[in-house]
Write a protein that holds these residues in place. Structure first.
Motif, PDB file in Angstrom:
ATOM      1  N   THR A  62      36.917  23.862  48.648  1.00 56.14           N
ATOM      2  CA  THR A  62      37.339  22.608  49.285  1.00 56.14           C
ATOM      3  C   THR A  62      36.851  22.411  50.717  1.00 56.14           C
ATOM      4  O   THR A  62      37.019  21.331  51.269  1.00 56.14           O
ATOM      5  N   GLU A  63      36.245  23.441  51.331  1.00 51.36           N
ATOM      6  CA  GLU A  63      35.904  23.351  52.752  1.00 51.36           C
ATOM      7  C   GLU A  63      34.544  23.965  53.042  1.00 51.36           C
ATOM      8  O   GLU A  63      34.133  24.917  52.391  1.00 51.36           O
ATOM      9  N   ILE A  64      33.867  23.399  54.037  1.00 51.98           N
ATOM     10  CA  ILE A  64      32.621  23.955  54.562  1.00 51.98           C
ATOM     11  C   ILE A  64      32.893  24.328  56.017  1.00 51.98           C
ATOM     12  O   ILE A  64      33.213  23.469  56.828  1.00 51.98           O
ATOM     13  N   ARG A  65      32.794  25.629  56.323  1.00 42.95           N
ATOM     14  CA  ARG A  65      33.036  26.113  57.690  1.00 42.95           C
ATOM     15  C   ARG A  65      31.698  26.394  58.345  1.00 42.95           C
ATOM     16  O   ARG A  65      30.887  27.139  57.817  1.00 42.95           O
ATOM     17  N   PHE A  66      31.508  25.801  59.522  1.00 40.30           N
ATOM     18  CA  PHE A  66      30.256  25.950  60.254  1.00 40.30           C
ATOM     19  C   PHE A  66      30.275  27.181  61.145  1.00 40.30           C
ATOM     20  O   PHE A  66      31.304  27.516  61.726  1.00 40.30           O
ATOM     21  N   GLY A  67      29.115  27.810  61.281  1.00 39.96           N
ATOM     22  CA  GLY A  67      28.921  28.850  62.274  1.00 39.96           C
ATOM     23  C   GLY A  67      28.597  28.192  63.610  1.00 39.96           C
ATOM     24  O   GLY A  67      28.464  26.964  63.699  1.00 39.96           O
ATOM     25  N   GLY A  68      28.445  28.986  64.638  1.00 39.11           N
ATOM     26  CA  GLY A  68      28.197  28.462  65.981  1.00 39.11           C
ATOM     27  C   GLY A  68      26.961  27.590  66.089  1.00 39.11           C
ATOM     28  O   GLY A  68      26.979  26.541  66.730  1.00 39.11           O
ATOM     29  N   ALA A  69      25.850  28.019  65.459  1.00 40.63           N
ATOM     30  CA  ALA A  69      24.613  27.222  65.518  1.00 40.63           C
ATOM     31  C   ALA A  69      24.811  25.872  64.837  1.00 40.63           C
ATOM     32  O   ALA A  69      24.289  24.850  65.296  1.00 40.63           O
ATOM     33  N   ALA A  70      25.569  25.849  63.752  1.00 47.21           N
ATOM     34  CA  ALA A  70      25.830  24.594  63.050  1.00 47.21           C
ATOM     35  C   ALA A  70      26.747  23.689  63.868  1.00 47.21           C
ATOM     36  O   ALA A  70      26.543  22.471  63.914  1.00 47.21           O
ATOM     37  N   GLU A  71      27.741  24.266  64.536  1.00 49.03           N
ATOM     38  CA  GLU A  71      28.603  23.467  65.408  1.00 49.03           C
ATOM     39  C   GLU A  71      27.771  22.837  66.526  1.00 49.03           C
ATOM     40  O   GLU A  71      27.961  21.655  66.849  1.00 49.03           O
ATOM     41  N   ASP A  72      26.855  23.603  67.098  1.00 46.68           N
ATOM     42  CA  ASP A  72      25.968  23.070  68.135  1.00 46.68           C
ATOM     43  C   ASP A  72      25.113  21.935  67.577  1.00 46.68           C
ATOM     44  O   ASP A  72      24.890  20.924  68.250  1.00 46.68           O
ATOM     45  N   PHE A  73      24.639  22.106  66.360  1.00 44.17           N
ATOM     46  CA  PHE A  73      23.797  21.081  65.737  1.00 44.17           C
ATOM     47  C   PHE A  73      24.590  19.797  65.502  1.00 44.17           C
ATOM     48  O   PHE A  73      24.075  18.697  65.726  1.00 44.17           O
ATOM     49  N   VAL A  74      25.836  19.914  65.080  1.00 49.89           N
ATOM     50  CA  VAL A  74      26.691  18.730  64.921  1.00 49.89           C
ATOM     51  C   VAL A  74      26.792  17.988  66.250  1.00 49.89           C
ATOM     52  O   VAL A  74      26.682  16.760  66.293  1.00 49.89           O
ATOM     53  N   ASP A  75      26.983  18.720  67.332  1.00 44.78           N
ATOM     54  CA  ASP A  75      27.052  18.093  68.658  1.00 44.78           C
ATOM     55  C   ASP A  75      25.750  17.360  68.992  1.00 44.78           C
ATOM     56  O   ASP A  75      25.774  16.251  69.538  1.00 44.78           O
ATOM     57  N   ARG A  76      24.611  17.973  68.657  1.00 45.24           N
ATOM     58  CA  ARG A  76      23.318  17.329  68.931  1.00 45.24           C
ATOM     59  C   ARG A  76      23.113  16.082  68.076  1.00 45.24           C
ATOM     60  O   ARG A  76      22.572  15.075  68.547  1.00 45.24           O
ATOM     61  N   VAL A  77      23.555  16.130  66.821  1.00 43.09           N
ATOM     62  CA  VAL A  77      23.448  14.956  65.952  1.00 43.09           C
ATOM     63  C   VAL A  77      24.294  13.812  66.515  1.00 43.09           C
ATOM     64  O   VAL A  77      23.836  12.667  66.596  1.00 43.09           O
ATOM     65  N   ALA A  78      25.521  14.115  66.919  1.00 45.94           N
ATOM     66  CA  ALA A  78      26.394  13.085  67.502  1.00 45.94           C
ATOM     67  C   ALA A  78      25.758  12.516  68.776  1.00 45.94           C
ATOM     68  O   ALA A  78      25.772  11.293  68.985  1.00 45.94           O
ATOM     69  N   ALA A  79      25.186  13.381  69.607  1.00 45.13           N
ATOM     70  CA  ALA A  79      24.542  12.912  70.835  1.00 45.13           C
ATOM     71  C   ALA A  79      23.331  12.034  70.511  1.00 45.13           C
ATOM     72  O   ALA A  79      23.087  11.025  71.194  1.00 45.13           O
ATOM     73  N   ALA A  80      22.593  12.383  69.485  1.00 45.83           N
ATOM     74  CA  ALA A  80      21.434  11.567  69.080  1.00 45.83           C
ATOM     75  C   ALA A  80      21.882  10.191  68.607  1.00 45.83           C
ATOM     76  O   ALA A  80      21.220   9.183  68.896  1.00 45.83           O
ATOM     77  N   ILE A  81      22.979  10.139  67.894  1.00 49.42           N
ATOM     78  CA  ILE A  81      23.508   8.839  67.440  1.00 49.42           C
ATOM     79  C   ILE A  81      23.908   8.005  68.657  1.00 49.42           C
ATOM     80  O   ILE A  81      23.600   6.817  68.729  1.00 49.42           O
ATOM     81  N   ARG A  82      24.597   8.629  69.606  1.00 42.65           N
ATOM     82  CA  ARG A  82      24.965   7.910  70.831  1.00 42.65           C
ATOM     83  C   ARG A  82      23.726   7.388  71.547  1.00 42.65           C
ATOM     84  O   ARG A  82      23.696   6.250  72.007  1.00 42.65           O
ATOM     85  N   GLY A  83      22.704   8.236  71.650  1.00 41.65           N
ATOM     86  CA  GLY A  83      21.478   7.857  72.335  1.00 41.65           C
ATOM     87  C   GLY A  83      20.722   6.744  71.626  1.00 41.65           C
ATOM     88  O   GLY A  83      20.046   5.943  72.270  1.00 41.65           O
ATOM     89  N   ALA A  84      20.854   6.675  70.319  1.00 36.18           N
ATOM     90  CA  ALA A  84      20.165   5.635  69.550  1.00 36.18           C
ATOM     91  C   ALA A  84      20.740   4.261  69.818  1.00 36.18           C
ATOM     92  O   ALA A  84      20.067   3.253  69.625  1.00 36.18           O
ATOM     93  N   SER A  85      21.964   4.217  70.309  1.00 38.20           N
ATOM     94  CA  SER A  85      22.601   2.916  70.584  1.00 38.20           C
ATOM     95  C   SER A  85      22.340   2.440  72.016  1.00 38.20           C
ATOM     96  O   SER A  85      22.777   1.371  72.399  1.00 38.20           O
ATOM     97  N   ALA A  86      21.659   3.273  72.799  1.00 35.09           N
ATOM     98  CA  ALA A  86      21.400   2.917  74.205  1.00 35.09           C
ATOM     99  C   ALA A  86      20.284   1.896  74.340  1.00 35.09           C
ATOM    100  O   ALA A  86      19.462   1.703  73.525  1.00 35.09           O
TER     101      ALA A  86
END
Length: 86
Positions: A62-86
């Protein structure tokens, strides 16, 4: 196994897109997402397997648990989405 995010398939990236959605909504770091919600929504099995094979995540039924590198990647994806709206 190395936690490498380069060259991920669209199926694997879709899991990160879902995690980035939650990151943007909550404003908090995302360490896991639901794999199956019991309502018919499910992460792509090939994408889940790819993340596990690359050492980016571990998954239960029922769950997917991310490791540290994956958590960092999620942050970068979110930042890229924010940057795309600029």
């Amino acid at each position: 196994m190395a936690s490498d995010t380069s060259g991920l398939s669209d199926k694997a990236l879709s899991i990160f897109a879902f995690a980035a959605y939650h990151r943007l909504l909550s404003g908090e770091r995302i360490s896991s997402v639901i794999r199956r919600d019991g309502q018919g929504h499910e992460a792509d099995p090939a994408g889940v397997a790819e993340l596990e094979q690359r050492g980016l995540a571990t998954a239960s039924e029922t769950e997917i648990r991310f490791g540290g590198a994956a958590e960092d990647f999620v942050d970068r994806v979110a930042a890229a989405i924010r940057g795309a709206s600029a």
